[in-house]
Design a protein around this motif. Structure first.
Motif, PDB file in Angstrom:
ATOM      1  N   GLY A 241       9.643   5.058 -16.560  1.00  0.00           N
ATOM      2  CA  GLY A 241       8.359   4.951 -16.302  1.00  0.00           C
ATOM      3  C   GLY A 241       7.995   3.292 -16.356  1.00  0.00           C
ATOM      4  N   ASN A 242       7.053   2.978 -17.218  1.00  0.00           N
ATOM      5  CA  ASN A 242       6.843   1.298 -17.000  1.00  0.00           C
ATOM      6  C   ASN A 242       7.627   0.680 -18.090  1.00  0.00           C
ATOM      7  OD1 ASN A 242       5.038   1.303 -14.979  1.00  0.00           O
ATOM      8  ND2 ASN A 242       3.339   1.810 -16.025  1.00  0.00           N
ATOM      9  N   GLU A 243       8.201   1.480 -18.817  1.00  0.00           N
ATOM     10  CA  GLU A 243       8.967   0.860 -19.890  1.00  0.00           C
ATOM     11  C   GLU A 243      10.463   0.275 -19.561  1.00  0.00           C
ATOM     12  OE1 GLU A 243       6.330   1.249 -22.517  1.00  0.00           O
ATOM     13  OE2 GLU A 243       8.250   1.401 -23.647  1.00  0.00           O
ATOM     14  N   ILE A 244      10.574  -0.863 -19.727  1.00  0.00           N
ATOM     15  CA  ILE A 244      11.904  -1.619 -19.221  1.00  0.00           C
ATOM     16  C   ILE A 244      12.845  -1.935 -20.342  1.00  0.00           C
ATOM     17  CG2 ILE A 244      12.507  -3.490 -18.051  1.00  0.00           C
ATOM     18  CD1 ILE A 244      10.284  -3.398 -16.442  1.00  0.00           C
ATOM     19  N   TYR A 245      13.945  -1.302 -20.530  1.00  0.00           N
ATOM     20  CA  TYR A 245      14.777  -1.243 -21.549  1.00  0.00           C
ATOM     21  C   TYR A 245      16.016  -2.303 -21.129  1.00  0.00           C
ATOM     22  CZ  TYR A 245      12.290   2.444 -23.631  1.00  0.00           C
ATOM     23  OH  TYR A 245      11.627   3.360 -24.083  1.00  0.00           O
TER      24      TYR A 245
ATOM     25  N   VAL B  54      13.087  -4.532   2.510  1.00  0.00           N
ATOM     26  CA  VAL B  54      11.966  -4.410   1.377  1.00  0.00           C
ATOM     27  C   VAL B  54      12.730  -3.561   0.155  1.00  0.00           C
ATOM     28  CG1 VAL B  54      10.084  -3.162   0.944  1.00  0.00           C
ATOM     29  CG2 VAL B  54      10.169  -4.851   2.801  1.00  0.00           C
ATOM     30  N   GLN B  55      12.393  -3.913  -0.975  1.00  0.00           N
ATOM     31  CA  GLN B  55      13.068  -3.304  -2.056  1.00  0.00           C
ATOM     32  C   GLN B  55      12.391  -1.739  -2.071  1.00  0.00           C
ATOM     33  OE1 GLN B  55      13.207  -6.430  -1.705  1.00  0.00           O
ATOM     34  NE2 GLN B  55      11.069  -6.749  -1.603  1.00  0.00           N
ATOM     35  N   GLY B  56      13.287  -1.119  -2.574  1.00  0.00           N
ATOM     36  CA  GLY B  56      12.871   0.328  -2.895  1.00  0.00           C
ATOM     37  C   GLY B  56      12.214   0.304  -4.038  1.00  0.00           C
ATOM     38  N   GLY B  57      11.962  -0.737  -4.872  1.00  0.00           N
ATOM     39  CA  GLY B  57      11.567  -0.495  -6.308  1.00  0.00           C
ATOM     40  C   GLY B  57      10.038   0.039  -6.026  1.00  0.00           C
ATOM     41  N   SER B  58       9.658   0.346  -7.259  1.00  0.00           N
ATOM     42  CA  SER B  58       8.552   1.103  -7.509  1.00  0.00           C
ATOM     43  C   SER B  58       7.129  -0.268  -7.470  1.00  0.00           C
ATOM     44  CB  SER B  58       8.210   1.579  -8.869  1.00  0.00           C
ATOM     45  OG  SER B  58       8.735   0.862  -9.771  1.00  0.00           O
ATOM     46  N   ASN B  59       7.648  -1.295  -6.985  1.00  0.00           N
ATOM     47  CA  ASN B  59       6.693  -2.458  -7.112  1.00  0.00           C
ATOM     48  C   ASN B  59       6.144  -2.519  -5.760  1.00  0.00           C
ATOM     49  OD1 ASN B  59       7.191  -2.354  -9.676  1.00  0.00           O
ATOM     50  ND2 ASN B  59       8.049  -4.226  -9.694  1.00  0.00           N
ATOM     51  N   SER B  60       6.493  -1.884  -4.748  1.00  0.00           N
ATOM     52  CA  SER B  60       6.130  -2.120  -3.456  1.00  0.00           C
ATOM     53  C   SER B  60       4.946  -1.396  -3.042  1.00  0.00           C
ATOM     54  CB  SER B  60       7.262  -1.872  -2.493  1.00  0.00           C
ATOM     55  OG  SER B  60       8.447  -1.388  -2.998  1.00  0.00           O
ATOM     56  N   ASN B  61       3.927  -1.517  -3.760  1.00  0.00           N
ATOM     57  CA  ASN B  61       2.954  -0.746  -3.542  1.00  0.00           C
ATOM     58  C   ASN B  61       1.687  -1.726  -3.426  1.00  0.00           C
ATOM     59  OD1 ASN B  61       2.955  -1.254  -6.207  1.00  0.00           O
ATOM     60  ND2 ASN B  61       2.624   0.948  -7.028  1.00  0.00           N
ATOM     61  N   ARG B  62       1.929  -2.752  -3.159  1.00  0.00           N
ATOM     62  CA  ARG B  62       1.066  -3.864  -2.840  1.00  0.00           C
ATOM     63  C   ARG B  62       0.426  -3.791  -1.429  1.00  0.00           C
ATOM     64  NH1 ARG B  62       5.199  -5.836  -5.058  1.00  0.00           N
ATOM     65  NH2 ARG B  62       6.070  -6.596  -3.040  1.00  0.00           N
ATOM     66  N   PRO B  63      -0.915  -4.275  -1.321  1.00  0.00           N
ATOM     67  CA  PRO B  63      -1.255  -4.147   0.187  1.00  0.00           C
ATOM     68  C   PRO B  63      -0.421  -4.933   1.065  1.00  0.00           C
ATOM     69  CG  PRO B  63      -2.513  -5.922  -1.505  1.00  0.00           C
ATOM     70  CD  PRO B  63      -1.459  -4.889  -2.359  1.00  0.00           C
ATOM     71  N   ASN B  64      -0.263  -4.586   2.176  1.00  0.00           N
ATOM     72  CA  ASN B  64       0.733  -4.795   3.023  1.00  0.00           C
ATOM     73  C   ASN B  64       1.485  -6.099   2.995  1.00  0.00           C
ATOM     74  OD1 ASN B  64       2.755  -5.556   4.880  1.00  0.00           O
ATOM     75  ND2 ASN B  64       2.465  -3.280   5.632  1.00  0.00           N
ATOM     76  N   GLN B  65       2.427  -6.386   2.745  1.00  0.00           N
ATOM     77  CA  GLN B  65       2.867  -7.622   2.190  1.00  0.00           C
ATOM     78  C   GLN B  65       3.133  -8.871   3.636  1.00  0.00           C
ATOM     79  OE1 GLN B  65       4.591  -4.934   2.985  1.00  0.00           O
ATOM     80  NE2 GLN B  65       4.866  -4.050   0.973  1.00  0.00           N
ATOM     81  N   SER B  66       3.542  -8.379   4.638  1.00  0.00           N
ATOM     82  CA  SER B  66       4.068  -9.244   5.528  1.00  0.00           C
ATOM     83  C   SER B  66       3.096 -10.268   6.312  1.00  0.00           C
ATOM     84  CB  SER B  66       4.781  -8.521   6.733  1.00  0.00           C
ATOM     85  OG  SER B  66       4.774  -7.177   6.436  1.00  0.00           O
TER      86      SER B  66
END
Lengths: 346, 398
Positions: A241-245, B54-66
């Motif tokens: 989740g939000n925990e980063i180990y 664009v990274q598949g990470g979970s952080n890409s939920n920002r308002p559209n980046q480009s």
């Protein structure tokens, strides 16, 4: 030790447990390069050794011997002939223990600060030790003074040798690569591709590069050659989740070329860097995994489950703390390299 | 557009960008949850207006980046010819050459990082851009903290003090991060850091502070061979007569070969069938080093001796004397970290936090940037008043 019937939590992978377990956390695990003999160093100042035997899918462990240091022991290494074990730690010394012959340990190295990692260099018959005193020292075990002292930009946190390649990770994200044929010169110094503290490094078996793990649940795959820089990448792991180990250990399978990561979240995973896949995610143990090791042919993967201080002194409870060493038998599907998944091309 | 996923995009190297015939999903895909193939860390889209990789990470939920309304100061390598790999390496070079000429972008990166990607361990260095030197330095590892704690405990310091010391360290570091987050223009807070990585807009810093570039082949370091005494050519050991037999002569072999009983100094001599010969009772009780009998190796003199540092623990137990397990330890496995602090020290100014083992880089100093304009004076900016342009020259280099 209170086992509240919670074996499901403490050992969810049903790994074999090596007994008797150390009294305090395990700092390193090393298998002999020749036989299934496991050495564990611990924060209870002991270096212990077991003989592991396997028949089919069942394992057995027999404790054999141990030595002690004056202070917690942080690292260990085997000589390439499998006769001798080196250990070092907070007492700033490294000891050489010819355990196969039943000999006594002798001190063979000294630093000005605790020794955190070490490796035997087979091609040169030297022991290299890295310490928080910001040096690497090379030791001929017959001599009192180091053959060479190498200054590092910062405290050594981890090192890995695949002769003649050596990679050293230090504090503040330095990664220094040495060609051991010319050990007095840094071959290359880079700043980590990861953004936070380096936790572990390991060199590729083919010496083309190395892996670096950090506290931010991320592993970087880095190639040394400029022409291969486009193969570099990083990936996330050991997050919940939000925990980063943190990623505490990286080990290549000696045969398959795939590797395992182990983290403070109590999980270990197997990965294939060439196809960029995770091969297997194992279940999370209730305690962090600070260290791990494959045996010489990759048929056994040993990992420790104990407190790694990732949450400070506050969360250390010696009265109830249990430190375990588990052995996992990797199945072929877990460690065998997989071909890249191909999709249509333009 | 074809319905297939773009393979290059997955690996972060598609040069067609939005024109691509294949699918470029913008959010996490189930088969790439680890962000594989992302050359850039997650928060890089501000440097990546074409959405490459664009990274598949979970952080890409920002308002559209480009489409950020800032000036794209990146040098776009006119991608000629060789396709993916060139693009990849050119992107990577750009990354490495991240000159922080756009402080707003950097600041965004930092904000995202510190909001979304905060690791649990707080006593760490940090850099907002891979391969660049740390913005915040002063690493302390788990083992260092633990070694300090064990050492203090041996000296009789109660657990509470240890916990408090650790907490102070942590608070200090967190505050350092907060300061950095609020005012990255001032450069790193740490004194030892070379001048700010945010040079004023007029000047382009051609090499990252520290004097070497990430991809430098032969870094021009001062001579690193600082070994004690005369330089030791590696070949020397071969020629050295092997006069030095380390240490006292071995006592009579302690037993038959193989894994027999340990040297006698260790405890009961003959091979008892018990587990580990010497150190037996693994009482979990004591926190510290366990029941180590005053080891015989102590006396092995020699040349190496027990080394400087603490005297051997005279007794084997009660390493943490005043540990009363229950009250002190609230084993809070459940909630978040024992190190939970909520409002870190807003008023925290500048303690010099001295930690043993980390002589360099951990000392904190409050950002003492010279002050001219009132905005730069402020310790704390409210949202909306954060200046977008780089500070005048006077503030930047410390």
């Amino acid at each position: 030790m209170a086992t509240f019937g919670a074996t499901a939590n403490t050992n969810p992978n049903k790994s074999f447990e090596v007994t008797p377990s150390p009294a305090d956390s395990i700092s390193s695990l090393s298998f002999s390069p020749r036989a299934d003999i496991l050495v564990a160093t611990s924060w209870d100042n002991q270096v212990r050794c077991w003989e592991i035997s396997r028949s089919g899918t069942s394992l057995a462990s027999a404790p054999k011997a141990s030595i002690s240091h004056d202070q917690p022991v942080l690292c260990s290494a085997w000589k390439d002939d499998g006769t001798t074990v080196f250990s070092g730690g907070c007492d700033k010394q490294a000891k050489m223990w010819p355990l196969l012959s039943g000999g006594q340990p002798v001190t063979v190295a000294m630093h000005d600060a605790p020794i955190v990692d070490m490796a035997w260099i087979p091609g040169m018959n030297l022991l290299v030790t890295g310490s928080w005193d910001k040096t690497l020292r090379y030791w001929d075990t017959r001599q009192q003074t180091p053959v060479h002292t190498q200054q590092l930009p910062d405290k050594c946190y981890a090192l890995s040798v695949k002769h003649p390649l050596m990679v050293v990770g230090t504090a503040d994200r330095n990664l220094i690569v040495f060609n051991l044929q010319n050990p007095q010169t840094e071959f290359k110094r880079i700043v980590s591709p990861l953004k936070y503290q380096t936790r572990c490094v390991t060199a590729f078996p083919d010496q083309q590069g190395f892996l670096v793990g950090s506290i931010e649940g991320r592993v970087g795959v880095h190639h040394l050659d400029d022409s291969q820089q486009n193969k570099n990448f990083t990936f996330k792991c050991h997050r919940d989740g939000n925990e980063i180990y943190s990623v505490n250990a990286l080990n290549f399978h000696p045969v398959q070329g795939t590797f395992a990561t182990a983290g403070s979240d109590g999980a270990f995973n197997f990965w294939d860097k060439d196809s960029k896949q995770r091969l297997k995610a194992m279940s999370r143990c209730s305690q962090p995994i600070p260290c791990s090791s494959f045996n010489h042919d990759g048929s056994i993967y040993a990992y420790a489950s104990c407190y790694d201080w990732s949450k400070g002194a506050e969360n250390h409870n010696p009265a109830t703390a249990k430190s375990s060493i588990f052995l996992h038998l990797p199945q072929e599907s877990e460690v065998k390299a997989k071909p890249r998944v191909t999709t249509g091309r333009k | 557009m074809r319905k297939e996923l773009c393979r290059n995009f997955q690996q972060g190297s598609c040069r067609y960008g939005e024109r691509c015939r294949y699918l470029h999903p913008q959010q996490t895909k189930p088969n790439n949850p680890f962000g594989f193939g992302t050359q850039q860390q997650q928060n890089k889209t501000s440097n990546n207006p074409f959405g490459f990789g664009v990274q598949g990470g979970s952080n890409s939920n920002r308002p559209n980046q480009s489409q950020q309304p800032f000036q794209n100061t990146w040098q776009r390598n006119p991608s000629s010819g060789s396709g993916a790999s060139t693009q990849q390496s050119s992107k990577q070079t750009q990354q490495a050459d991240h000159k922080c000429t756009d402080p707003a972008a950097c600041k965004r990166v930092i904000q995202e990082d510190l909001k979304n990607e905060r690791p649990m361990w707080k006593l760490t260095c940090y850099a907002h851009c891979k391969h660049l030197p740390c913005d915040v330095s002063g690493d302390i590892s788990y083992e260092e903290l633990r070694a300090m704690a064990y050492e203090e405990s041996k000296r009789g310091i109660p657990l509470q003090s240890i916990v408090e010391r650790e907490r102070n360290l942590q608070n200090a570091k967190v505050a350092e991060f907060e300061n950095f987050l609020r005012s990255p223009y001032r450069g790193a807070v740490t004194a030892n850091q070379t001048p700010s990585i945010f040079p004023p807009a007029t000047q382009v810093n051609s090499s990252p502070p520290g004097g070497f570039s990430a991809f430098n082949q032969q870094p021009a370091f001062p001579n690193t061979n600082a070994g004690g005494g005369p330089p030791n050519p590696f070949g020397r050991f071969n020629q050295q007569p092997n006069a030095f037999s380390l240490n006292t002569p071995q006592p009579a072999p302690s037993g038959p070969s193989g894994f027999q009983s340990q040297p006698s100094s260790f405890g009961p001599g003959p091979a008892a069938p018990s587990a580990f010969q010497p150190s037996v009772s693994f009482k979990p009780a004591s926190f510290g080093p366990g029941p180590v009998a005053p080891s015989g190796f102590q006396s092995q003199p020699a040349s190496f001796g027990p080394g400087p540092g603490l005297a051997t623990p005279p007794q084997n137990s009660s390493i943490f004397p005043s540990v009363t397990p229950t009250p002190a330890f609230n084993s809070n496995q459940n909630n978040q970290t024992g190190f939970s602090f909520n409002s870190p020290v807003a008023s925290f100014t500048s303690p010099a936090v001295d930690t043993t083992n980390t002589p360099s880089g951990t000392e904190l100093q409050a950002g003492g940037a010279p002050v001219d304009t009132s905005i730069w004076l402020k310790e704390k900016w409210n949202p909306g008043e954060i200046p977008e342009q780089a500070p005048p020259d006077a503030f930047v280099h410390r």
